[in-house]
Design a protein around this motif. Structure first.
Motif, PDB file in Angstrom:
ATOM      1  N   GLU A 177      21.094  51.201 117.595  1.00  0.00           N
ATOM      2  CA  GLU A 177      21.620  49.846 117.684  1.00  0.00           C
ATOM      3  C   GLU A 177      22.189  49.567 119.076  1.00  0.00           C
ATOM      4  OE1 GLU A 177      23.019  47.839 113.740  1.00  0.00           O
ATOM      5  OE2 GLU A 177      24.723  48.853 114.680  1.00  0.00           O
ATOM      6  N   ARG A 178      23.119  50.426 119.504  1.00  0.00           N
ATOM      7  CA  ARG A 178      23.808  50.164 120.772  1.00  0.00           C
ATOM      8  C   ARG A 178      24.164  51.465 121.484  1.00  0.00           C
ATOM      9  NH1 ARG A 178      25.116  45.064 120.476  1.00  0.00           N
ATOM     10  NH2 ARG A 178      26.428  45.026 122.318  1.00  0.00           N
ATOM     11  N   ARG A 243      22.782  45.245 124.758  1.00  0.00           N
ATOM     12  CA  ARG A 243      23.056  46.295 123.760  1.00  0.00           C
ATOM     13  C   ARG A 243      23.756  47.496 124.381  1.00  0.00           C
ATOM     14  NH1 ARG A 243      17.411  46.972 121.146  1.00  0.00           N
ATOM     15  NH2 ARG A 243      18.362  48.781 120.151  1.00  0.00           N
TER      16      ARG A 243
END
Ligand SMILES: NC(=O)c1ccc[n+]([C@@H]2O[C@H](COP(=O)([O-])OP(=O)(O)OC[C@H]3O[C@@H](n4cnc5c(N)ncnc54)[C@H](OP(=O)(O)O)[C@@H]3O)[C@@H](O)[C@H]2O)c1
Length: 397
Positions: A177-178, A243
């Protein structure tokens, strides 16, 4: 038993260290000296510290040494007399060091001055341990394209990127995700703007957790270092800027994190000693021993986190915007920052002028599209020129 038995059996790794006399370079040499059987040294290269380069050469016995400063020739010749170690001076000698046959290259020259030699190593398709983050900032697209073309392996040396590399599941990118880059916050994490306006180079160099070269220490104090690292992470992990988060973590124990779509957050921890991420790259894909102090989490007891303050640390915003703008903007950001940091260290400008000079240089120079090394070097030159004029204006004030 030798400490790096993990690398054996097999051939010793043949290594080259660019920037061997610097902070990262000396930590690398320290690890090399701890196991003389696991590594042979092809080349060492540095800027102008002849005495230290000669000392390292006598200890490590490389085939070749290079010094960028042409005036170092006589001292180098005298220091290496009778050793059989070949040497050369001048910027082209540093590139020659990078081009010589080794399996592994540490790119630890500071600033855009390291770009050509880092690229020369990458073009050989070997393992390149990248400490020189400025080369990824000022020429990220080119560096990554040359890496892909040559089949080189880039290994991060920055503790944050080494941490990410160790917890980044490359086989399941869709699950990521990040990236969360941690930052110590530097010596002025709690200082107010009135104080920051007046700080001296000595105060700015006094990093609370890390012992590093002067340029990166000032970058840490302005938090431009985290901005450069954001751009570095974008290129190394192919992640969009949106991100990549930055989180201040004053203890510098969690070196960075990766969060996954199932809610998991993976982190790498360690004491703040560059020999850990350097050892990770030096032994890769195996682990080798490093003498860093072991973590005592019970003694630490508390790890804290906070958001960076965009008002006092505008450099982070400037780096984000430069990355979003793309083209030559990161090249301009890097060049202007190098000029401003040097003049701050020489006491020609104030601490807060650094970010102002970077911002103004970015606003007056058109980055456009830069693709070739020649175009990047030309934009770098123009940006340095313009930032230098802004410094003169500050001096005249
Ligand atoms: N220090 C750290 O803990 C750390 C951590 C993460 C990333 N990094 C990154 O690693 C890089 C090196 O940082 P550092 O702190 O080790 O810097 P440093 O202590 O200032 O050392 C810089 C090295 O580059 C050499 N050098 C400078 N200009 C040169 C030139 N034109 N040609 C050839 N060599 C040249 C210097 O040689 P002389 O001294 O002989 O002139 C020295 O060996 C930077 O990009 C930094 O951001 C550093």
């Amino acid at each position: 038993m030798a400490m790096n038995d993990m690398l054996k059996p097999g051939e010793p790794r043949r290594v080259t260290v660019l920037g061997s006399t610097g902070s990262v370079g000396c930590n690398t040499v320290d690890l090399l000296l701890r196991d003389r059987e696991a590594f042979t040294v092809e080349a060492l290269a540095a800027g102008s510290n002849v005495a230290l380069l000669v000392e390292q050469a006598l200890a490590l016995r490389p085939a070749f040494v290079a010094m960028a400063d042409p005036s170092a020739r006589d001292a180098l010749e005298a220091g290496l007399a009778g050793t059989g170690i070949a040497f050369a001076v001048g910027p082209e000698a540093v590139i020659e060091a990078a081009e010589r046959p080794s399996d592994w290259v540490m790119a630890a020259i500071v600033g855009a001055a390291g770009l050509s030699s880092t690229l020369a190593a990458i073009r050989r398709g070997v393992i390149v341990a990248v400490a020189n983050k400025e080369c990824l900032v000022c020429a990220g697209d080119l560096v990554m394209a040359e890496t892909k073309r040559s089949g080189a392996t880039l290994l991060p040396v920055d503790s944050e990127h080494s941490a990410i590399y160790q917890v980044f599941d490359f086989a399941q990118r869709d699950g990521i995700e990040r990236i969360i880059l941690t930052a110590s916050g530097g010596p002025f994490r709690e200082a107010d703007l009135a104080h920051m306006r007046k700080v001296t180079p000595a105060e700015a160099l006094a990093h609370p957790n890390w012992d590093m070269g002067s340029k990166i220490s000032i970058d840490s104090a302005t938090m431009m270092n985290k901005g450069l690292e954001l751009i570095e992470a974008h290129y190394l992990f192919d992640m969009p800027e949106s991100r990549i988060d930055v989180l201040v973590h004053p203890q510098s124990v969690i070196h960075s994190m990766v969060s996954y779509i199932d809610g998991s957050v993976l982190a790498q921890l360690g004491s703040p000693d560059m020999r850990t991420p350097i050892a990770y790259a030096l032994g890769w894909p195996r682990r080798i021993a490093a003498p860093a102090a072991r973590l005592d989490l019970a003694a630490l007891s508390r790890l804290t986190f906070e958001q960076p303050d965009p008002k006092r640390f505008p450099a982070l915003r400037l780096a984000r915007t430069a990355l979003q703008s793309g083209g030559g903007a990161p090249t301009i950001l890097n060049a202007a920052n190098e000029v401003a940091v040097r003049h701050f260290l020489e006491r020609n400008i104030g601490f807060l002028d650094i970010a102002d000079i970077v911002e103004e240089t970015l606003s007056v120079i058109d980055g456009g599209r830069v693709t070739s090394l020649a175009e990047i070097l030309e934009l770098d030159r123009q940006s340095r020129d313009r930032a230098g004029r802004l410094v003169e204006r500050c001096v005249a004030r």
